[in-house]
Design a protein around this motif. Structure first.
Motif, mmCIF file in Angstrom:
data_model
loop_
_atom_site.group_PDB
_atom_site.id
_atom_site.type_symbol
_atom_site.label_atom_id
_atom_site.label_comp_id
_atom_site.label_asym_id
_atom_site.label_seq_id
_atom_site.Cartn_x
_atom_site.Cartn_y
_atom_site.Cartn_z
ATOM 1 N N MET A 3 -5.754 33.990 6.600
ATOM 2 C CA MET A 3 -4.394 32.533 5.673
ATOM 3 C C MET A 3 -5.003 31.745 6.003
ATOM 4 N N TYR A 4 -4.499 31.269 6.714
ATOM 5 C CA TYR A 4 -4.698 29.943 7.449
ATOM 6 C C TYR A 4 -5.541 28.824 6.111
ATOM 7 N N ASP A 5 -6.861 28.997 6.682
ATOM 8 C CA ASP A 5 -7.669 28.584 5.407
ATOM 9 C C ASP A 5 -7.894 29.374 4.153
ATOM 10 N N GLU A 6 -7.113 30.300 3.941
ATOM 11 C CA GLU A 6 -6.862 30.668 2.192
ATOM 12 C C GLU A 6 -5.990 29.697 2.099
ATOM 13 N N LEU A 7 -4.803 29.180 2.430
ATOM 14 C CA LEU A 7 -3.535 28.590 2.364
ATOM 15 C C LEU A 7 -4.232 26.908 1.412
ATOM 16 N N TYR A 8 -4.800 26.397 2.875
ATOM 17 C CA TYR A 8 -4.945 24.833 3.040
ATOM 18 C C TYR A 8 -6.357 24.900 2.256
ATOM 19 N N GLY A 9 -6.719 25.534 1.821
ATOM 20 C CA GLY A 9 -8.465 25.278 0.750
ATOM 21 C C GLY A 9 -6.981 25.857 -0.561
ATOM 22 N N TYR A 10 -6.807 26.253 -0.904
ATOM 23 C CA TYR A 10 -5.493 25.674 -1.689
ATOM 24 C C TYR A 10 -5.376 25.188 -2.022
ATOM 25 N N ILE A 11 -4.809 23.671 -0.841
ATOM 26 C CA ILE A 11 -4.125 22.437 -0.978
ATOM 27 C C ILE A 11 -4.904 21.877 -1.102
ATOM 28 N N GLY A 12 -6.597 22.048 -0.969
ATOM 29 C CA GLY A 12 -7.314 21.243 -0.361
ATOM 30 C C GLY A 12 -7.797 21.291 -2.577
ATOM 31 N N TYR A 34 -7.582 18.510 12.327
ATOM 32 C CA TYR A 34 -7.613 19.882 13.213
ATOM 33 C C TYR A 34 -5.908 20.147 13.669
ATOM 34 N N GLY A 35 -5.255 18.926 14.558
ATOM 35 C CA GLY A 35 -4.716 19.225 14.943
ATOM 36 C C GLY A 35 -3.227 19.606 13.934
ATOM 37 N N ILE A 36 -3.602 18.665 13.678
ATOM 38 C CA ILE A 36 -2.438 18.200 12.590
ATOM 39 C C ILE A 36 -2.011 18.953 10.968
ATOM 40 N N LYS A 37 -3.225 19.972 10.786
ATOM 41 C CA LYS A 37 -3.443 21.148 10.181
ATOM 42 C C LYS A 37 -3.008 22.141 10.731
ATOM 43 N N MET A 38 -3.091 22.265 11.549
ATOM 44 C CA MET A 38 -2.468 23.468 11.958
ATOM 45 C C MET A 38 -0.661 23.619 12.524
ATOM 46 N N ARG A 39 -0.515 22.025 12.997
ATOM 47 C CA ARG A 39 0.850 21.982 13.404
ATOM 48 C C ARG A 39 2.088 22.260 11.945
ATOM 49 N N MET A 40 0.768 21.673 10.623
ATOM 50 C CA MET A 40 1.563 21.741 9.303
ATOM 51 C C MET A 40 1.586 23.714 8.617
ATOM 52 N N LEU A 41 0.430 23.972 8.659
ATOM 53 C CA LEU A 41 0.808 25.658 9.044
ATOM 54 C C LEU A 41 1.267 26.571 9.695
ATOM 55 N N GLU A 42 1.323 25.485 10.546
ATOM 56 C CA GLU A 42 2.728 26.494 11.459
ATOM 57 C C GLU A 42 3.906 26.756 10.842
ATOM 58 N N LYS A 43 4.167 25.437 10.744
ATOM 59 C CA LYS A 43 5.827 25.087 10.678
ATOM 60 C C LYS A 43 6.406 25.760 9.152
ATOM 61 N N GLN A 44 5.433 26.009 8.183
ATOM 62 C CA GLN A 44 5.746 25.746 7.030
ATOM 63 C C GLN A 44 6.100 27.553 7.067
ATOM 64 N N ILE A 45 4.505 28.299 7.909
ATOM 65 C CA ILE A 45 4.729 29.583 7.599
ATOM 66 C C ILE A 45 6.205 29.598 8.290
ATOM 67 N N GLY A 46 6.211 29.281 9.308
ATOM 68 C CA GLY A 46 7.719 30.656 10.232
ATOM 69 C C GLY A 46 9.136 29.990 9.016
ATOM 70 N N GLU A 89 0.942 -1.061 -0.432
ATOM 71 C CA GLU A 89 -0.112 0.336 0.214
ATOM 72 C C GLU A 89 0.897 0.868 0.279
ATOM 73 N N ASN A 90 0.613 1.988 -1.018
ATOM 74 C CA ASN A 90 1.290 3.277 -0.862
ATOM 75 C C ASN A 90 0.590 4.373 0.088
ATOM 76 N N LEU A 91 0.985 4.321 1.252
ATOM 77 C CA LEU A 91 0.909 4.846 2.784
ATOM 78 C C LEU A 91 0.645 6.368 3.065
ATOM 79 N N PRO A 92 -0.645 7.089 3.261
ATOM 80 C CA PRO A 92 -0.130 8.453 2.762
ATOM 81 C C PRO A 92 0.562 8.848 3.954
ATOM 82 N N ASN A 93 1.328 10.033 4.636
ATOM 83 C CA ASN A 93 1.665 10.362 5.670
ATOM 84 C C ASN A 93 0.101 11.242 6.488
ATOM 85 N N GLU A 94 0.763 12.504 7.330
ATOM 86 C CA GLU A 94 0.147 12.088 8.813
ATOM 87 C C GLU A 94 -0.941 13.690 8.383
ATOM 88 N N ASP A 95 0.100 14.294 7.228
ATOM 89 C CA ASP A 95 -0.435 15.315 6.394
ATOM 90 C C ASP A 95 -1.582 15.395 5.846
#
Length: 580
Positions: free
Chosen positions: A346-355, A293-305, A250-256
């Motif tokens: 900014m968070y939701d526009e960024l995540y919506g862009y990904i989606g 939601y927690g994983i999403k926020m950690r990913m975005l916070e890290k990438q924004i930094g 299986e090509n398993l997805p990562n947590e993001d």
């Protein structure tokens, strides 16, 4: 002993008069309340007669369909044919207005393009999307001032310059990793088919994540999985037939990606519930959603930094996030304030862009491969067209570059993409809501009524209904000849329908006929250009390098499953190297 006459008197008659009156009054009120709560059809528009006998309306039939394992979304597309009418009404929730189902390209395009003041985004869709990304412009009405502010934040992300110079190189790089993976799988499978949807889903996320956020510090899931395939021992697989599917790990997805899928699934589930807002109210409290939601926020916070550090180091823009950071810094300077990098918008526009960039591209590419596996002549014609266009790449037996794919027109490749999207787009319909009392095809439509417009069926992938011209809106009548109709079998996969003669060659004609896969007008799909770019690069590199062989019927069914988008239930491929 009581007499027969006395015993036959009703129990109600034996009660005191006052008590009897109260009971009769309560029963009458309940009856009147029930009658009041029954669906109220709009005059003259067909509907299911049984639906108006229950306060649940058509929701009762849809619920039974779910229990039987059916797909509620297909129900909407069946109603117009059932009633032999381009406009029907359905009752989806108690105490709510009926929803209209409009199956006519001309009127749908007219509503989307020219009747924006009368119709805006539908309340159900706003609630479905807003339950997961409440601060993204897709979940806002056009009249909302925040809608314009959000679009300002991301307005340049779909310009040709940004797409071709920032997005395209990353798409190209990741697409080549995907081609390498399938070339490896083809050698291992030795002519047998294998499952492909997981690989497509993963590479689409690899692509959009790096396009949206930058390289960051995460390795491509596709590269990691390629190593798994390379190191796996497949000696134990001894099939009875060349048509037996080859089993890969299986090509398993990562947590993001897992987090992303959970949120996408929640939106998809909410769409077919009586109240998407109520669904999200309870669903968002569940542990799996809180974790996502927690994983999403950690990913975005890290990438924004990381993006802020790249900006401080003076690095050039390499992602949508880099652009948004620079834009916010410039806007803050102009306004004399400190930049805000943790804005929910900014968070939701960024995540919506990904989606948007992930789900639609993955689904569209999967459906396209199913068409191409059947129409091998189309594959070969597209391959020959590319070799004629990418002359240097063909002569040197190398991969077409980003510049070649994005700058050199290959009309037949565009036609193949457009035809796949017309017949098998990622969504089944568009919803708009009347903002004022208005009319559709001569029928009164009260303010607040939602109109569902199927993207398949009569006038797009089937023959249209005959509609009297006098019933159409004035703006529709004045644009009678726009796009016209499909004269050749609209249900068939014929890329040539999108081509027109031009001097000594052929040109791609995007206006050749009815097509609404990306909606239209002010609220048309914001990510349309990005989706086309991703699909073009993936299709070009796949057909340049690999050939899709025929599949046994059981592996190439057209069954579908519904999530945020409508995906193929099975995606298998039989891969071989292209012949030069």
């Amino acid at each position: 002993m009581s007499s027969p006459t006395t015993s036959a008197v009703s129990p109600l008659a034996q009660l005191p008069f006052a008590a009897s009156a109260v009971i009769i009054g309560v029963v009458s009120l309940v009856y009147l309340a029930y009658q009041w709560a029954l669906p109220k059809p709009l005059p003259g528009i067909p509907y299911n007669k049984e639906a108006v006998k229950s306060i649940l309306g058509d929701a009762a039939e849809i619920r039974e369909l779910k229990k039987r394992g059916g797909r509620p979304r297909t129900w909407f597309g069946q109603q117009n044919a059932k009633h032999n009418s381009p406009l029907v009404q359905a009752f989806l929730a108690p105490l709510s207005k009926p929803m209209l189902i409009l199956s006519d390209f001309r009127e749908a395009q007219d509503i989307l393009l020219r009747r924006g003041k009368e119709f805006d985004r539908g309340g159900r869709n706003l609630a479905a999307l807003g339950g997961v990304i409440p601060n993204h412009h897709i979940g806002m009405r056009t009249s909302d001032p925040q809608f314009k502010a959000n679009r300002e934040l991301v307005k340049d992300l779909m310009t040709p310059n940004f797409l071709n110079t920032v997005s395209a190189p990353e798409i190209h790089s990741n697409a080549l990793k995907f081609i390498d993976l399938w070339r490896l799988k083809a050698s291992k499978a030795n002519g047998r088919p294998f499952q492909g949807d997981q690989d497509i889903n993963v590479v689409a996320f690899d692509i959009i994540k790096v396009v949206a956020l930058g390289e960051g510090d995460s390795q491509s899931m596709t590269e990691l999985y390629q190593e798994v395939v390379r190191k796996t021992d497949f000696e134990t697989q001894h099939p009875d037939s060349k048509d037996a599917a080859f089993e890969f790990p299986e090509n398993l997805p990562n947590e993001d990606l897992l987090s992303h899928q959970v949120q996408q699934e929640a939106i998809g589930q909410s769409v077919t519930t009586p109240s998407p807002a109520l669904f999200h109210k309870f669903n968002n409290r569940k542990a799996h959603m809180q974790e996502a939601y927690g994983i999403k926020m950690r990913m975005l916070e890290k990438q924004i930094g990381l993006a802020i550090k790249r900006n401080e180091a003076g690095e050039e823009v390499k992602s949508a996030l880099d652009y948004m950071i620079k834009r916010e810094i410039n806007a803050a300077k102009k306004a004399g304030r400190q930049p805000v990098f943790d804005s929910p918008y900014m968070y939701d526009e960024l995540y919506g862009y990904i989606g948007a960039g992930h789900e639609t591209t993955s689904t569209s590419f999967q459906w396209a491969l199913k068409h191409l596996a059947i129409h091998r002549d189309v594959q070969q014609k597209a391959r020959e067209a590319m070799r004629a266009a990418y002359v240097d790449a063909a002569a040197q037996r190398r991969q077409p570059t980003v510049a070649e794919i994005t700058k050199i027109q290959v009309p037949y490749l565009e036609a193949v993409m457009e035809e796949a999207l017309r017949l098998s787009g990622p969504i089944l319909g568009i919803v708009r809501q009347a903002q004022v009392d208005t009319t559709v095809l001569g029928h009164r439509v009260p303010k607040g009524t939602e109109v569902f417009m199927p993207l398949r069926g009569p006038s797009i992938t089937q023959a249209p209904f005959n509609i009297e011209e006098s019933l159409r809106s004035e703006s529709s009548r004045s644009h009678k000849d726009t796009r016209g109709l499909w004269e050749t079998d609209p249900e068939a996969f014929i890329p040539e329908r999108w081509l027109k003669p031009e001097e000594n060659n052929e040109a791609f004609d995007s206006q050749a006929g009815p097509f609404l896969t990306f909606s239209n007008g002010v609220r048309g799909c914001f990510g349309r250009r990005l989706a086309y770019l991703e699909l073009r690069i993936l299709m070009a590199l796949l057909l340049w390098n690999l050939e899709l062989g025929p599949l046994p019927e059981k592996l190439n069914t057209w069954d579908a499953v519904d999530s945020l988008t409508t995906k193929p239930a099975k995606v298998y491929v039989r891969i071989s190297e292209t012949k030069w």
